[in-house]
Scaffold this motif. Sequence first.
Motif, PDB file in Angstrom:
ATOM      1  N   LYS A  32      -6.913   5.800 -13.241  1.00  0.00           N
ATOM      2  CA  LYS A  32      -6.585   4.560 -12.533  1.00  0.00           C
ATOM      3  C   LYS A  32      -6.523   3.379 -13.498  1.00  0.00           C
ATOM      4  O   LYS A  32      -7.291   3.306 -14.458  1.00  0.00           O
ATOM      5  CB  LYS A  32      -7.629   4.316 -11.446  1.00  0.00           C
ATOM      6  N   GLU A  44      -6.406  -0.969 -13.253  1.00  0.00           N
ATOM      7  CA  GLU A  44      -6.576  -2.126 -12.371  1.00  0.00           C
ATOM      8  C   GLU A  44      -6.208  -3.395 -13.128  1.00  0.00           C
ATOM      9  O   GLU A  44      -6.571  -3.557 -14.297  1.00  0.00           O
ATOM     10  CB  GLU A  44      -8.022  -2.216 -11.883  1.00  0.00           C
ATOM     11  N   ALA A  55      -4.198  -5.848  -8.373  1.00  0.00           N
ATOM     12  CA  ALA A  55      -3.494  -4.600  -8.085  1.00  0.00           C
ATOM     13  C   ALA A  55      -4.137  -3.431  -8.811  1.00  0.00           C
ATOM     14  O   ALA A  55      -4.876  -3.605  -9.790  1.00  0.00           O
ATOM     15  CB  ALA A  55      -2.024  -4.717  -8.495  1.00  0.00           C
ATOM     16  N   GLU A  56      -3.853  -2.230  -8.306  1.00  0.00           N
ATOM     17  CA  GLU A  56      -4.275  -1.007  -8.970  1.00  0.00           C
ATOM     18  C   GLU A  56      -3.210   0.062  -8.785  1.00  0.00           C
ATOM     19  O   GLU A  56      -2.439   0.033  -7.819  1.00  0.00           O
ATOM     20  CB  GLU A  56      -5.625  -0.501  -8.451  1.00  0.00           C
ATOM     21  N   ALA A  57      -3.163   0.995  -9.730  1.00  0.00           N
ATOM     22  CA  ALA A  57      -2.225   2.117  -9.658  1.00  0.00           C
ATOM     23  C   ALA A  57      -2.864   3.299 -10.363  1.00  0.00           C
ATOM     24  O   ALA A  57      -3.683   3.131 -11.285  1.00  0.00           O
ATOM     25  CB  ALA A  57      -0.886   1.757 -10.300  1.00  0.00           C
ATOM     26  N   ASP A 116       0.875  -1.181   0.000  1.00  0.00           N
ATOM     27  CA  ASP A 116       0.000   0.000   0.000  1.00  0.00           C
ATOM     28  C   ASP A 116       0.911   1.228   0.000  1.00  0.00           C
ATOM     29  O   ASP A 116       1.618   1.485   0.974  1.00  0.00           O
ATOM     30  CB  ASP A 116      -0.906  -0.003   1.227  1.00  0.00           C
ATOM     31  N   THR A 133      -0.585   3.273  -5.405  1.00  0.00           N
ATOM     32  CA  THR A 133      -0.688   1.897  -5.881  1.00  0.00           C
ATOM     33  C   THR A 133      -0.881   0.984  -4.672  1.00  0.00           C
ATOM     34  O   THR A 133      -0.334   1.226  -3.602  1.00  0.00           O
ATOM     35  CB  THR A 133       0.556   1.458  -6.679  1.00  0.00           C
ATOM     36  N   ASN A 134      -1.696  -0.041  -4.834  1.00  0.00           N
ATOM     37  CA  ASN A 134      -1.882  -1.040  -3.787  1.00  0.00           C
ATOM     38  C   ASN A 134      -2.319  -2.339  -4.442  1.00  0.00           C
ATOM     39  O   ASN A 134      -2.809  -2.351  -5.578  1.00  0.00           O
ATOM     40  CB  ASN A 134      -2.907  -0.578  -2.744  1.00  0.00           C
ATOM     41  N   ASN A 139       1.263   5.459  -1.222  1.00  0.00           N
ATOM     42  CA  ASN A 139       0.775   6.696  -1.810  1.00  0.00           C
ATOM     43  C   ASN A 139       1.753   7.812  -1.495  1.00  0.00           C
ATOM     44  O   ASN A 139       2.403   7.821  -0.439  1.00  0.00           O
ATOM     45  CB  ASN A 139      -0.636   7.052  -1.311  1.00  0.00           C
TER      46      ASN A 139
END
Length: 335
Positions: free
Chosen positions: A308, A310, A291-293, A259, A273-274, A261
């Motif tokens: 974003k 994903e 994951a996403e960023a 996690d 991103t996490n 930011n």
Amino acid sequence: MSSRTLLCLALGLVSVPVVADTVWLKNGDRLTGTIKLFDGGKLLLQTDYGGAIAVKLDKIATLQSDQQLLIKQDDLVGEVAKSLQPAESGKVTLLNGDAPKTVELASIEQILRPKPVVQDLVWSGNVDVSLDYEEAENTTEDYDLDFKTKARHGQWRHIAEGGYNREFKDDTKVTDNWDAEYSLDRFLDEHWFWQGRLEYKRDRVEDVARQRTVGTGPGYQFWDNELGAFSLGSLLNRTDYEYRNGEKENFYSLGMKWDYNRYLIGKSVELFTNGEVGKPLDSVADYSLDAEAGLRYKVTEWASLNLKAEKEMVSGGSDGELDETRYSIGFGVGW
């Protein structure tokens, strides 16, 4: 010249009650407000007459503040000053209970409000909404809602997050799912913590109708301050699947969560991103990735625009490979 400057500053401080932080500029102007942050060569000053004002470092003569502030002169070492007092042009004096220390403004990389692990309550979060409509050979409507919030009290930290996604193609529903996750962290010291996690997913279209995951394991918080946070966690998970035809299965896995930011350009842009990468212990799949960023641009103090991406992958699963990537642009609110 330096003696005259100090005399003028001293007279100014005596004749005018100090009710706010003060920034003296090299052109002779003086700004009052609340120092929120210094990073990237700019000082962010919150004022009641002009909102948030960004001032370039090379325009600042000296500073004054009665706040407790973290002064960082490099990426690793920081000093908490109980207050800042004005000095000759290009310098500032740090008062921390010991002998006063005067430093060059040019040597300071960051000024932050310290954020210790043990404090009464800190609550933050954001909600992002994106809508996508495309009319071509196929008419596509995509609705996406995501939220994440954190609350810390003493040595405990609560994290709740979730999302809802619904998509239609030519009036046919092809995606309809939601998920929610709750994590509870117990800090063992300033950086190490132990986490327990519960996650639930519900899908009204795919074969896997329900998914429940319970996990626990240690984690490490690298930093958590006004500019952002970064943590890693390792988990031993048990996941239960319930299929649409009524069949069920469960398996154990090892996972690694991250996690991250970081605020940039005077906290107007946030990079985040996490996600989690996992390895099933009974070889149902080679690995999985969720994951996403993205980026958030703050339009106001509470509103933002977000971009974003994903990614969801499952390699070697019993139901075949999965590799999906989604991109979205949306609007959000934060606190």
